[in-house]
Design a protein around this motif. Structure first.
Motif, PDB file in Angstrom:
ATOM      1  N   HIS A   6       9.982  41.747 100.787  1.00 21.19           N
ATOM      2  CA  HIS A   6       8.827  41.015 100.271  1.00 21.19           C
ATOM      3  C   HIS A   6       7.573  41.855 100.495  1.00 21.19           C
ATOM      4  N   ILE A  24       1.557  45.114  87.407  1.00 22.36           N
ATOM      5  CA  ILE A  24       2.747  44.416  86.920  1.00 22.36           C
ATOM      6  C   ILE A  24       3.513  45.401  86.042  1.00 22.36           C
ATOM      7  N   SER A 103       0.106  35.166  94.010  1.00 18.55           N
ATOM      8  CA  SER A 103       1.480  35.142  93.497  1.00 18.55           C
ATOM      9  C   SER A 103       1.668  34.048  92.451  1.00 18.55           C
ATOM     10  N   GLU A 104       1.088  32.879  92.676  1.00 16.48           N
ATOM     11  CA  GLU A 104       1.202  31.790  91.695  1.00 16.48           C
ATOM     12  C   GLU A 104       0.498  32.152  90.393  1.00 16.48           C
ATOM     13  N   GLY A 107       2.556  34.908  88.686  1.00 17.77           N
ATOM     14  CA  GLY A 107       3.780  34.278  88.178  1.00 17.77           C
ATOM     15  C   GLY A 107       3.516  33.497  86.906  1.00 17.77           C
ATOM     16  N   ALA A 108       2.409  32.748  86.875  1.00 12.38           N
ATOM     17  CA  ALA A 108       2.049  31.987  85.677  1.00 12.38           C
ATOM     18  C   ALA A 108       1.758  32.928  84.515  1.00 12.38           C
ATOM     19  N   TYR A 109       1.038  34.004  84.779  1.00 14.65           N
ATOM     20  CA  TYR A 109       0.705  34.973  83.727  1.00 14.65           C
ATOM     21  C   TYR A 109       1.972  35.597  83.139  1.00 14.65           C
ATOM     22  N   LYS A 110       2.847  36.083  83.996  1.00  7.25           N
ATOM     23  CA  LYS A 110       4.088  36.712  83.530  1.00  7.25           C
ATOM     24  C   LYS A 110       4.925  35.720  82.733  1.00  7.25           C
ATOM     25  N   SER A 111       4.970  34.483  83.184  1.00  2.84           N
ATOM     26  CA  SER A 111       5.737  33.452  82.491  1.00  2.84           C
ATOM     27  C   SER A 111       5.147  33.149  81.115  1.00  2.84           C
ATOM     28  N   LYS A 127      13.986  38.730  80.126  1.00  4.10           N
ATOM     29  CA  LYS A 127      12.872  39.112  80.985  1.00  4.10           C
ATOM     30  C   LYS A 127      12.030  40.186  80.309  1.00  4.10           C
ATOM     31  N   THR A 131      10.710  41.665  88.536  1.00  3.35           N
ATOM     32  CA  THR A 131      10.444  40.666  89.559  1.00  3.35           C
ATOM     33  C   THR A 131       9.331  41.207  90.456  1.00  3.35           C
ATOM     34  N   SER A 132       8.452  40.353  90.888  1.00  4.71           N
ATOM     35  CA  SER A 132       7.360  40.693  91.803  1.00  4.71           C
ATOM     36  C   SER A 132       6.293  41.558  91.125  1.00  4.71           C
TER      37      SER A 132
END
Length: 162
Positions: A6, A24, A103-104, A107-111, A127, A131-132
């Motif tokens: 992590h 990213i 991280s949230e 994560g929202a942006y990537k999603s 994908k 990841t990360s």
């Protein structure tokens, strides 16, 4: 199976006010976001031409700031296989309780980008990003300016990117 490392600092509050430099990467470093072309003159910086995924990634940035009122993205660049963001979490807490973490937000942006890209391209559940992500907590004004410049000059260094 090896245990995944992590990358976040364990004792740091990633929802606290401050600036963060984020990188990213695309899945398998696929060059699906953009093409870096030559500037019109030798002294001009290279031009970035978005592919479909890169255009969607760029369009989602202001929408992400609308979703998170405490977020301000002050600079970014979309490269062929990665995105650099210089983001700030600010005092404005309206609408977000508790405050989102970096991280949230990422994560929202990537999603959002992946979902939109898959829909536009007729893909299902694939994908777009690794990841990360990589983060650097900005420590002072000089550090902020260094990372701002790094983002601005990143296209000129694309030819040396591994």
């Amino acid at each position: 199976m090896p245990e995944r490392k992590h990358p976040r600092l364990t004792e740091y509050d990633y929802s606290s006010n401050g600036a963060y430099f984020i990188t990213i990467c695309t899945q398998n470093r696929e060059q699906c976001l953009a093409i870096v072309g030559q500037g019109l003159a030798p002294a001009e910086p290279p031009e970035i031409h978005f592919k479909t995924a890169g255009r969607i990634a760029a369009e989602q940035i202001p929408l992400l700031m609308n979703c998170f009122p405490c977020l301000h993205i002050s600079n970014f660049v979309i490269m062929p296989n990665h995105i650099h963001l210089l983001l700030m979490l600010e005092e404005n807490t309206a609408g977000a309780s508790p405050r989102p973490t970096v991280s949230e937000i990422i994560g929202a942006y990537k999603s959002l980008v992946t979902r939109q890209y898959n829909m536009v391209c007729g893909r299902k559940g694939q994908k777009l990003f690794q990841t990360s992500f990589h983060d650097h907590i900005i420590r002072d004004e000089a550090d902020y300016q260094k990372h701002w410049q790094y983002i601005d000059t990143n296209p000129a260094r694309w030819a040396e990117d591994e």
